[in-house]
Design a protein around this motif. Structure first.
Motif, mmCIF file in Angstrom:
data_model
loop_
_atom_site.group_PDB
_atom_site.id
_atom_site.type_symbol
_atom_site.label_atom_id
_atom_site.label_comp_id
_atom_site.label_asym_id
_atom_site.label_seq_id
_atom_site.Cartn_x
_atom_site.Cartn_y
_atom_site.Cartn_z
ATOM 1 N N THR A 155 0.637 -1.046 -0.135
ATOM 2 C CA THR A 155 0.050 -0.038 0.027
ATOM 3 C C THR A 155 0.944 1.232 0.020
ATOM 4 O O THR A 155 0.648 2.239 -0.797
ATOM 5 N N MET A 156 1.772 1.206 0.736
ATOM 6 C CA MET A 156 2.788 2.524 0.771
ATOM 7 C C MET A 156 3.780 2.579 -0.456
ATOM 8 O O MET A 156 3.877 3.579 -0.988
ATOM 9 N N LEU A 157 3.844 1.468 -1.074
ATOM 10 C CA LEU A 157 4.673 1.722 -2.310
ATOM 11 C C LEU A 157 3.647 2.282 -3.397
ATOM 12 O O LEU A 157 4.435 2.941 -4.215
ATOM 13 N N ALA A 158 2.596 2.073 -3.179
ATOM 14 C CA ALA A 158 1.494 2.668 -4.112
ATOM 15 C C ALA A 158 1.885 4.162 -4.146
ATOM 16 O O ALA A 158 1.631 4.949 -5.166
ATOM 17 N N ILE A 159 2.162 4.807 -2.863
ATOM 18 C CA ILE A 159 2.256 6.157 -2.831
ATOM 19 C C ILE A 159 3.477 6.492 -3.605
ATOM 20 O O ILE A 159 3.470 7.525 -4.421
ATOM 21 N N SER A 160 4.608 5.842 -3.309
ATOM 22 C CA SER A 160 5.813 6.134 -3.939
ATOM 23 C C SER A 160 5.944 5.860 -5.415
ATOM 24 O O SER A 160 6.503 6.530 -6.045
ATOM 25 N N CYS A 161 5.241 5.094 -5.819
ATOM 26 C CA CYS A 161 5.240 4.322 -7.226
ATOM 27 C C CYS A 161 4.200 4.825 -8.147
ATOM 28 O O CYS A 161 4.513 4.896 -9.362
ATOM 29 N N ILE A 162 3.175 5.146 -7.674
ATOM 30 C CA ILE A 162 2.127 5.583 -8.354
ATOM 31 C C ILE A 162 1.408 6.899 -8.168
ATOM 32 O O ILE A 162 1.482 7.990 -8.964
ATOM 33 N N ILE A 163 0.950 7.220 -6.916
ATOM 34 C CA ILE A 163 0.539 8.399 -6.459
ATOM 35 C C ILE A 163 1.261 9.613 -6.676
ATOM 36 O O ILE A 163 0.976 10.550 -7.317
ATOM 37 N N ALA A 164 2.630 9.765 -5.925
ATOM 38 C CA ALA A 164 3.467 10.688 -6.036
ATOM 39 C C ALA A 164 3.975 10.943 -7.395
ATOM 40 O O ALA A 164 3.938 12.247 -8.084
ATOM 41 N N PRO A 165 4.464 9.972 -8.314
ATOM 42 C CA PRO A 165 4.619 10.103 -9.654
ATOM 43 C C PRO A 165 3.481 10.769 -10.489
ATOM 44 O O PRO A 165 3.830 11.585 -11.115
ATOM 45 N N PHE A 166 2.226 10.400 -10.004
ATOM 46 C CA PHE A 166 0.997 11.145 -10.898
ATOM 47 C C PHE A 166 0.862 12.759 -10.332
ATOM 48 O O PHE A 166 0.824 13.317 -11.117
ATOM 49 N N LEU A 167 1.161 12.781 -9.245
ATOM 50 C CA LEU A 167 1.269 14.324 -8.726
ATOM 51 C C LEU A 167 2.304 15.072 -9.602
ATOM 52 O O LEU A 167 2.254 16.248 -9.979
ATOM 53 N N ILE A 168 3.313 14.406 -9.461
ATOM 54 C CA ILE A 168 4.729 15.024 -10.212
ATOM 55 C C ILE A 168 4.381 15.276 -11.967
ATOM 56 O O ILE A 168 4.565 16.441 -12.286
ATOM 57 N N GLY A 169 3.757 14.169 -12.299
ATOM 58 C CA GLY A 169 3.521 14.319 -13.661
ATOM 59 C C GLY A 169 2.395 15.461 -14.200
ATOM 60 O O GLY A 169 2.561 16.102 -15.190
ATOM 61 N N GLN A 170 1.296 15.320 -13.223
ATOM 62 C CA GLN A 170 0.374 16.386 -13.656
ATOM 63 C C GLN A 170 0.942 17.813 -13.238
ATOM 64 O O GLN A 170 0.480 18.787 -14.007
ATOM 65 N N ALA A 171 1.980 18.002 -12.521
ATOM 66 C CA ALA A 171 2.270 19.333 -12.191
ATOM 67 C C ALA A 171 3.232 19.692 -13.273
ATOM 68 O O ALA A 171 3.384 20.901 -13.731
ATOM 69 N N GLY A 172 3.995 18.758 -14.122
ATOM 70 C CA GLY A 172 4.895 18.972 -15.040
ATOM 71 C C GLY A 172 6.459 19.525 -14.562
ATOM 72 O O GLY A 172 6.546 20.290 -13.605
ATOM 73 N N PHE A 173 7.335 18.847 -15.088
ATOM 74 C CA PHE A 173 8.770 19.071 -14.519
ATOM 75 C C PHE A 173 9.173 20.459 -14.793
ATOM 76 O O PHE A 173 9.922 21.260 -14.190
ATOM 77 N N ASP A 174 8.713 20.868 -16.026
ATOM 78 C CA ASP A 174 8.980 22.461 -16.325
ATOM 79 C C ASP A 174 8.261 23.302 -15.496
ATOM 80 O O ASP A 174 9.245 24.384 -14.838
ATOM 81 N N ASN A 175 7.207 23.186 -15.041
ATOM 82 C CA ASN A 175 6.368 24.044 -13.901
ATOM 83 C C ASN A 175 7.087 23.859 -12.831
ATOM 84 O O ASN A 175 7.413 24.937 -12.009
ATOM 85 N N MET A 176 7.702 22.565 -12.446
ATOM 86 C CA MET A 176 8.353 22.413 -11.248
ATOM 87 C C MET A 176 9.854 23.216 -11.055
ATOM 88 O O MET A 176 10.063 23.714 -9.739
ATOM 89 N N LYS A 177 10.334 23.049 -12.027
ATOM 90 C CA LYS A 177 11.759 23.891 -12.121
ATOM 91 C C LYS A 177 11.565 25.167 -11.996
ATOM 92 O O LYS A 177 12.496 25.917 -11.725
ATOM 93 N N ALA A 178 10.471 26.069 -12.811
ATOM 94 C CA ALA A 178 10.076 27.289 -12.614
ATOM 95 C C ALA A 178 9.960 27.766 -11.455
ATOM 96 O O ALA A 178 9.816 28.974 -11.013
ATOM 97 N N LEU A 179 9.521 26.820 -10.349
ATOM 98 C CA LEU A 179 9.390 27.135 -8.884
ATOM 99 C C LEU A 179 10.611 28.054 -8.550
ATOM 100 O O LEU A 179 10.385 28.922 -7.402
ATOM 101 N N GLY A 180 11.758 27.784 -8.815
ATOM 102 C CA GLY A 180 12.908 28.446 -8.471
ATOM 103 C C GLY A 180 12.978 29.879 -8.696
ATOM 104 O O GLY A 180 13.757 30.628 -8.218
ATOM 105 N N GLU A 181 12.149 30.353 -9.649
ATOM 106 C CA GLU A 181 11.786 31.871 -10.066
ATOM 107 C C GLU A 181 11.000 32.562 -9.151
ATOM 108 O O GLU A 181 11.109 33.620 -8.604
ATOM 109 N N SER A 182 9.771 31.755 -8.733
ATOM 110 C CA SER A 182 8.777 32.571 -7.939
ATOM 111 C C SER A 182 8.957 32.373 -6.397
ATOM 112 O O SER A 182 8.560 32.930 -5.651
#
Length: 530
Positions: A183-210
């Motif tokens: 159950t815990m691996l589902a968080i690290s392997c599925i749910i957390a990557p889902f949140l990261i993917g929906q946010a987008g790596f480019d948008n996450m990198k841009a957080l360093g500007e804001s």
């Protein structure tokens, strides 16, 4: 759906715990699973301790507010070094000496009641303090989410824990931990990557500007490098001697299981944490401005992933609470029943009596924890401040000295454990009340650990070990970790071939996980532009 999944998962754990209890026939089964733990079971119970409620609530909140690298860059990798030391160095050695609990080592090494009592006090305070505070904090979050009142939530947890702790002992904890890990691996392997993917790596990198410095080791608060290094050292010290990790070695079937579990566990320690920290950082894209940062991942589960994944995420949070709590409370029960009542009082009991006392102790611990959690006294928060670090300052110098130093004796152990623990409490309290100011790069745990080590060395040189301590030290140095395992394999038909096969498997697993780790961390380094 959230409530339904919660009860379904809870029911699975309770049913599994009830079934496992049928396998407990002796006190060896109860305390060390009859040393029948396979690689997947030892990995399961070991890894289930990593993704605790502290990770999913407090540290994730810090990652959201300050940046994922503040803890992830050095803290999580300190955790895997500490895990490696706990499993390969301390746990493996203690198992070779025949220890079934960590207090067994203090009793065997020194044969001194004062040493054993101090070690037990440190263990019980540390385990209960850390466990209860997790239960309170996570229970408050889950009761708000599920609509189940806080007292009922705590009682449900306690009853579920009783099924596989009191009835199954270590058997119940290891089996249910392994189920919870998925159950815990589902968080690290599925749910957390889902949140990261929906946010987008480019948008996450841009957080360093804001949010300036968001993608630095110092984070948005611009913490100095020394602070990050201190966190690395703190995590190493805490993880290397915590009973929750070291005791996971004792149920292992043989030395190869320990080595393979260590390799996989070293990989899972940062993997299960850092992916969650990155997902917490991605919540700055999904929902900036969250004030109660401890709820960041809970908000992500409820509002930013599909309902089914959200329900699984909350079930994973519940599993992280129950896994950590069951481990801590079963060890506290063992300390009361086996180490305090049976050994220190020299009670001679048969198998049935020993099992009965062990189960009564689990019920006592569960009832105590339940009452404390429901009352939510402020004192428990004070205890919890020291619970996570107390093993690093109170136990680690004595354990390492006991394993490696010929001059180590009971007086040095008493001095080191007492002065190290009291120094940590004193310095931390003075700093918290702003009576003294510590440099940001120096943690109170590091100060107390250093003083504990100095105390041990000074007393060790000023005193001499007795005949028993010298003879046991000699016996330890003559004990080979692998002898029992090698003898067991060679006694079987085609034993040498089986032995060689195990060596090849261990080496193959090591190489495979180095390769997997390089791919995963390389991918994130490239996508986030590090």
């Amino acid at each position: 759906m959230t409530t339904t999944i919660f009860f379904l998962v809870l029911a699975v754990y309770v049913i599994a715990g009830g079934i496992v209890a049928r396998f407990v026939k002796s006190k060896a089964d109860f305390y060390v699973m009859g040393e029948k733990g396979t690689t997947i079971l030892i990995v399961g119970t070991l890894a289930a301790t990593y993704l605790s409620a502290v990770t999913l609530l407090g540290i994730s909140g810090q990652s959201y507010a300050e940046g994922p690298l503040v803890i992830a860059a050095l803290g999580s990798f300190g955790a895997w070094i500490g895990t490696l030391l706990a499993v390969i160095y301390i746990g493996r050695k203690m198992r070779a000496f025949g220890c079934h609990t960590m207090p067994d080592f203090f009793e065997m090494r020194f044969k001194n009641k004062t040493v054993s009592i101090i070690a037990l006090i440190i263990m019980i305070i540390g385990l209960l303090g850390y466990g209860v505070i997790q239960l309170i904090g996570a229970g408050l979050v889950l009761s708000e989410v599920t609509g189940i009142s806080f007292p009922i939530m705590i009682v449900l947890f306690t009853l579920a824990l009783l099924v596989f702790c009191a009835l199954g002992g270590m058997y119940g904890v290891v089996i249910t931990d392994t189920l919870m890990l998925f159950t815990m691996l589902a968080i690290s392997c599925i749910i957390a990557p889902f949140l990261i993917g929906q946010a987008g790596f480019d948008n996450m990198k841009a957080l360093g500007e804001s949010i300036p410095f968001y993608w630095t080791i110092g984070g948005a608060e611009q913490r100095p490098l020394g602070w990050s290094i201190s966190q690395f050292l703190v995590w190493v010290l805490f993880f290397s001697c915590t009973p929750a990790l070291v005791s996971r070695v004792f149920p292992a079937k043989n030395d190869f299981v320990i080595l393979k579990a260590a390799v996989i566990g070293v990989f899972l320690a940062p993997f299960m944490q850092i992916i969650v920290f990155l997902a917490a950082g991605s919540m700055q894209i999904h929902q900036p401005g969250i004030e109660n940062t401890d709820n960041v991942m809970v908000i992500g589960f409820i509002e930013h992933v599909p309902p089914l994944l959200g329900g699984i995420g909350l079930a994973g949070l519940m599993a992280s609470i129950m896994s950590t709590a069951s481990t801590l409370f079963v060890l506290a029960g063992f300390a009361l029943a086996r180490d305090l009542y049976e050994h220190l009082n020299n009670k001679k009991m048969d198998e049935k009596q020993s099992l009965r006392v062990g189960r009564y102790a689990q019920v006592l611990v569960a009832a105590l924890v339940c009452v404390i959690a429901i009352i939510q006294p402020s004192a428990i928060y004070w205890i919890s401040i020291y619970a996570g670090a107390i093993f690093g300052v109170g136990w680690l110098p004595t354990v390492v000295g006991g394993l490696e130093w010929k001059r180590m004796n009971s007086r040095a152990a008493i001095g080191s454990m007492t002065i190290g623990t009291l120094t940590f409490i004193l310095v931390d309290e003075l700093a918290r009340r702003e009576i003294i100011t510590l440099p940001e790069q120096i943690d109170s745990l590091m100060i107390a650990f250093s003083i504990g080590v100095v105390t041990l060395v000074v007393i060790g040189f000023c005193t001499r070990p007795n005949d028993y301590e010298l003879s046991f030290f000699k016996k330890m140095k003559q004990t080979s970790f692998a002898d029992t395992t090698i003898s067991e394999f060679l006694a079987k038909e085609d034993g040498l071939a089986r032995l060689k096969k195990q060596y090849r498997q261990t080496m193959a697993i090591s190489i495979a996980f180095i390769f997997i780790a390089a791919i995963i961390w390389g991918y994130f380094f490239l996508m986030l532009g590090f």
